[in-house]
Design an enzyme around this catalytic site. Structure first.
Site, PDB file in Angstrom:
ATOM      1  N   ASP A 326      92.390  64.695  65.232  1.00  0.00           N
ATOM      2  CA  ASP A 326      91.925  63.455  64.608  1.00  0.00           C
ATOM      3  C   ASP A 326      91.064  63.819  63.405  1.00  0.00           C
ATOM      4  OD1 ASP A 326      90.731  60.744  64.170  1.00  0.00           O
ATOM      5  OD2 ASP A 326      91.669  60.348  66.109  1.00  0.00           O
ATOM      6  N   LYS A 379      95.562  50.513  61.372  1.00  0.00           N
ATOM      7  CA  LYS A 379      96.111  49.377  62.117  1.00  0.00           C
ATOM      8  C   LYS A 379      95.518  48.018  61.761  1.00  0.00           C
ATOM      9  CE  LYS A 379      92.860  49.830  65.973  1.00  0.00           C
ATOM     10  NZ  LYS A 379      92.705  49.990  67.428  1.00  0.00           N
ATOM     11  N   LYS A 421     103.710  44.207  65.540  1.00  0.00           N
ATOM     12  CA  LYS A 421     103.602  43.732  64.156  1.00  0.00           C
ATOM     13  C   LYS A 421     104.652  44.365  63.244  1.00  0.00           C
ATOM     14  CE  LYS A 421      98.705  42.635  64.544  1.00  0.00           C
ATOM     15  NZ  LYS A 421      98.689  42.771  66.004  1.00  0.00           N
ATOM     16  N   SER A 462      90.485  47.558  72.618  1.00  0.00           N
ATOM     17  CA  SER A 462      90.640  48.667  71.678  1.00  0.00           C
ATOM     18  C   SER A 462      89.745  48.448  70.465  1.00  0.00           C
ATOM     19  CB  SER A 462      92.104  48.789  71.229  1.00  0.00           C
ATOM     20  OG  SER A 462      92.505  47.636  70.523  1.00  0.00           O
TER      21      SER A 462
END
Length: 632
Positions: A326, A379, A421, A462
């Protein structure tokens, strides 16, 4: 002083030998009473013989009660099992007395035979033992509860469910003197039970529970105790109860009860996850252990909500090495420390950006991963709408980098984390995720690697999701912001989402897009009102909800399948595979290469125009890019 004394004794329990002595005393008393009853309360029996028989009866009673362990129970918590033990112990006592009486009559001719007890006396004694031993324990329990409850606040509760689970809940509440709950009645949907009484408590219908009823009985909480309750019905019940200002608790599934027994501590407040309107998705696949056994597993976006949960799930298996990648240094450090505190080894945390192809190649070359979970992505819809270059560079370019390198290093499986989406996208974020799906589809058969896509809806809790946002707004006193009163979304919990990802990796053979049957979509407005009530507040008196209007690129309704897609079933009823429309692989790859080659100075309109050429179903909604649609 009295309160302190009660508090002190509430933490002490009588010695089991003291309890045994008490029980034996009761048995001796009932033995004398049995003689009195047998002889119509006249002393027409030899009192000296009875006195001689008493030690013998006491000894047999001790053996019987110790055999069933009735003396080990805490009297103030006497329950159904304790009562059964007493009944068994009393029957063992009577059986031994009968057997010894029979043998003594056969082998002992002495007139003063103390072992010779009349059968009628033994039978009466048995009934009296059951009555008095159980009655004494229940009396002490009731007396203790009455005394302690007088010195602490009591919460009147109703139990929803007058079946077996409701009875067990009632027993758990009554047996726990520290709970502070007083059950004042039951609620049930079964018309055959309504109006009747259980444990002297009336069973009501849900329609009878109104403000007048609540005020009359001073009810504050309702405990829902129905196993396998239909989620839609749960949503309806809680909505009605919340509207009356009641707190709602729920009894967990029987599988999670400790040693098969329910304790009050397991009864929890209803959470927003319980109100998804569908059954929780559970996947049990023994093949998962084999899939991850002795494998090097790499996870991009490992510090995010989904990525970190995938890390936790994978850490439960017998992996060879777990690589966490990450570019968010602080969040990656947190997940690394979490694993270290758990004593987990063979886990390396690496700060790296998926956009840096040579760096990712170096990591793959060093660790040789066999399974890759690609969760790294931007996102947030509004942010990506204003920053299309970043969306393209990470969601498309980053995916392309990791996927190409996975092929180069012969990774076994590559799992792409996608979103609903991406279906008929109306925003840049969704469109870039759809292009990422297309790219990994194009790689099918080009190497050893099997490419698998998982597509699901919004994840409760989240980072950046609506639940944390609503919680912060509630803490600040509101208002809660909802973009449209009719806006709906599919929801799943983080564990559910990660179960799908792990299962997809095991199930997939390459080229599939896995979608979930997520039940009915939930109105965000209803979610907001439920969260207000779950926080112990009222809408709109305490906290209001403000309608702000759709954000750039936002849909009112989300979809899980694109136009021209349908599904085929898998072995699990909740998991399906989307049958995607065929694409021209060469043309798609050509356009993706062109799109990922854009420069930072490229204008947003030009970037979005390139995206729309690649994804014709992408139609901007409430966005400055709608101008591109009008030119088509």
């Amino acid at each position: 002083m009295i309160v302190k004394f009660l508090h002190r004794i509430s933490h002490r329990y009588a010695s089991k030998w003291l309890v045994l002595l008490f029980d034996i005393t009761v048995v001796i008393a009932t033995f004398f009473l049995a003689y009195l009853i047998r002889y119509n309360f006249q002393f027409d029996f030899d009192l000296l013989t009875v006195l001689k028989q008493t030690p013998y009866v006491a000894a047999v009673a001790a053996i019987s009660l110790i055999a069933v362990g009735s003396h080990k129970g805490v009297v103030r918590f006497t329950g159904f099992k304790d009562i059964i033990n007493v009944i068994i112990g009393a029957n063992i006592l009577a059986t031994i007395l009968i057997c010894i009486t029979f043998l003594s009559r056969k082998f002992i001719s002495d007139v003063d035979n103390v072992f010779d007890i009349s059968g009628s006396i033994i039978y009466i004694h048995l009934l009296l033992n059951i009555l008095f031993l159980i009655g004494a324990k229940l009396f002490i329990k009731s007396l203790y509860n009455q005394i302690t409850q007088d010195y602490k606040s009591i919460t009147n509760v109703l139990i929803f469910g007058a079946g077996n689970s409701g009875m067990l809940t009632y027993d758990a509440v009554q047996n726990d003197t520290k709970s502070g709950f007083e059950v004042v009645g039951f609620i049930d949907d079964d018309e055959r039970k309504i109006g009747k009484k259980i444990n002297l408590l009336k069973v009501y219908s849900i329609d009878e529970i109104n403000e007048k009823f609540i005020k009359k009985y001073n009810v504050e909480d309702v405990i829902i105790s129905i196993q396998n309750i239909d989620p839609t019905r749960l949503l309806q019940i809680t909505g009605n109860l919340f509207a009356l200002g009641l707190k709602v608790k729920i009894v967990p599934p029987v599988q999670s009860w400790i040693d098969g027994d329910l304790s009050v501590g397991q009864i929890k407040e209803v959470k927003i996850e319980d109100l998804l309107g569908r059954d929780p998705i559970n996947i049990k696949n023994p093949d998962l252990e084999e899939q991850y056994d002795n494998k090097v597993i790499l996870i991009t976006g490992a510090a995010g909500s989904i990525g970190s949960e995938i890390c936790r799930k994978v850490s439960l298996y017998n992996y060879k090495k777990l690589i966490l990648v990450d570019n968010a240094e602080s969040a990656l450090y947190d997940i690394q420390q979490e694993f270290r505190q758990q004593g987990l080894g063979n886990i390396d945390a690496i700060v790296a950006d998926v956009r840096n192809k040579s760096r990712i190649d170096q990591i793959f070359n060093q660790y040789k991963p066999k399974i890759v979970f690609h969760a790294a992505a931007y996102k947030h819809v509004p942010l990506m709408e204003n920053n299309p270059f970043e969306a393209v560079s990470v969601n498309i370019g980053g995916t392309k980098n990791v996927a190409d390198i996975a092929v180069k290093h012969s990774v076994d499986k590559f799992v792409l984390i996608s979103t609903d989406k991406a279906v008929n996208p109306t925003n840049v974020m969704g469109a870039t995720k759809r292009i990422a799906e297309l790219y990994v589809t194009c790689l099918k058969g080009k190497g050893h690697t099997k490419f698998i896509t998982t597509r699901f809806g919004n994840v409760l809790g989240s980072n950046g999701s609506v639940i944390p946002l609503f919680k912060k707004q509630i803490e600040k006193g509101g208002p809660l912001t909802v973009t449209h009163k009719e806006i709906t979304r599919y929801f799943m919990t983080i564990p559910e989402a990660c179960q799908l990802v792990l299962e997809a990796a095991a199930m997939g053979n390459g080229g599939e897009i896995f979608v979930f049957d997520m039940g009915e979509p939930i109105k965000i407005f209803n979610l907001a009102t439920n969260m207000i009530i779950l926080s112990g507040l009222r809408y709109p008196e305490d906290i209001d909800i403000k309608i702000t209007g759709l954000r750039p690129g936002e849909k009112i309704y989300e979809e899980l399948l694109a136009d021209g897609e349908n599904t085929k079933k898998t072995y699990h009823e909740k998991i399906m595979i989307a049958k995607s429309r065929p694409v021209d692989i060469d043309e798609v790859e050509k356009q993706i290469n062109k799109l990922t080659a854009i420069k930072t100075l490229t204008q947003p309109l030009e970037i979005v125009s390139l995206i729309k050429k690649l994804i014709p179903e992408y139609i901007s909604n409430n966005s400055t890019y709608e101008v591109l649609d009008t030119k088509k």
